[in-house]
Scaffold this motif. Structure first.
Motif: not given
Length: 265
Positions: A87-93, A190-212
């Motif tokens: 669904a929509r990616i919602r975060k509430v702080v 804080m919610a927007q920072a969480g969105h940014g982190a999630q978006l980076a995570w989705w864009q990374l490859t498996g090895p890059a995720r594992a390293a992070w």
């Protein structure tokens, strides 16, 4: 307003057309709506620094996304995470202190502690600095099905700041760049920072995720100059665009997710 809620329409300007963050996917609005709750500890006499809270919230989202309880097919949080991401990616702080914070800690979730300041138990880690930020992230819940321990928590009226300007971020590390033209409450940011982190995570490859993940999800949250912001939004890095239901105009670009592996792409 009793919470800082982001009804997200975030997307990556450079991402694939199949990205689940594409706001054009209107069928996402027809799916059951879930929300990712985050609670920040803000004791009345000892609030955390703003940047530490932003960074801790972003790391909390990443820790949950990578937790086996969320990623394993039979993980206890996997079904809720899948429903949330369909669904929509919602975060509430929301904020908590004292007994509220202790009650929140009895629910399934993960608590992250920031890197700055003294600890709440009286230990000193930075002289007279604010206490280290504490953020607890919970598995997604139905939009109208918040646990009773969290439903009455608020974040409105809470403003955080930085006693000193944040240090220049490591140029070789991940940075979440906040829009310098938009003023947001601490919870919204804080919610927007969480969105940014999630978006980076989705864009990374498996090895890059594992390293992070192995490195403990190091990251910085900073606000660039207007000139630098213009460069970042045109760089091809992932961009968070907000749906505009609270605080900001629809389609506002709020965060650019800058990760070394994404720069190379």
């Amino acid at each position: 307003m009793t919470s800082s809620e982001t009804h997200s329409a975030i997307r990556s300007e450079a991402g694939p057309r199949t990205s689940p963050f594409r706001p054009a996917e209107t069928d996402r609005d027809a799916a059951p709506q879930f929300v990712l709750p985050l609670v920040v500890r803000i004791e009345k006499a000892a609030p955390p620094a703003l940047t530490d809270a932003l960074e801790t919230a972003a790391r909390a989202v990443l820790v949950l996304l990578s937790d086996e309880r969320a990623t394993a097919a039979d993980g206890e949080w996997a079904e809720a995470v899948r429903a949330w991401q369909d669904a929509r990616i919602r975060k509430v702080v929301r904020r908590a202190r004292g007994a509220e914070w202790r009650r929140a800690g009895t629910l399934p979730g993960i608590t992250l502690t920031g890197h700055g300041g003294r600890t709440h138990d009286g230990g000193e880690d930075g002289g007279g600095a604010p206490p280290a930020a504490e953020v607890r992230v919970f598995p997604p819940v139905p939009l109208d099905g918040w646990p009773k321990e969290l439903v009455k928590l608020q974040v409105s009226g809470t403003e955080l700041d930085d006693p000193e300007p944040p240090a220049v971020p490591d140029p070789a590390g991940p940075v979440l760049w906040m829009n310098p033209h938009i003023d947001m409450s601490a919870g919204k940011a804080m919610a927007q920072a969480g969105h940014g982190a999630q978006l980076a995570w989705w864009q990374l490859t498996g090895p890059a995720r594992a390293a992070w993940r192995a490195a403990g999800f190091p990251l910085a949250v900073r606000t660039p100059s207007p000139e630098r912001w213009a460069e970042l939004t045109a760089s091809g890095l992932p961009v968070v665009r907000d749906a505009g239901f609270t605080e900001v105009a629809p389609g506002s670009c709020t965060v650019v997710a800058d990760h070394p592996a994404l720069r190379r792409r």
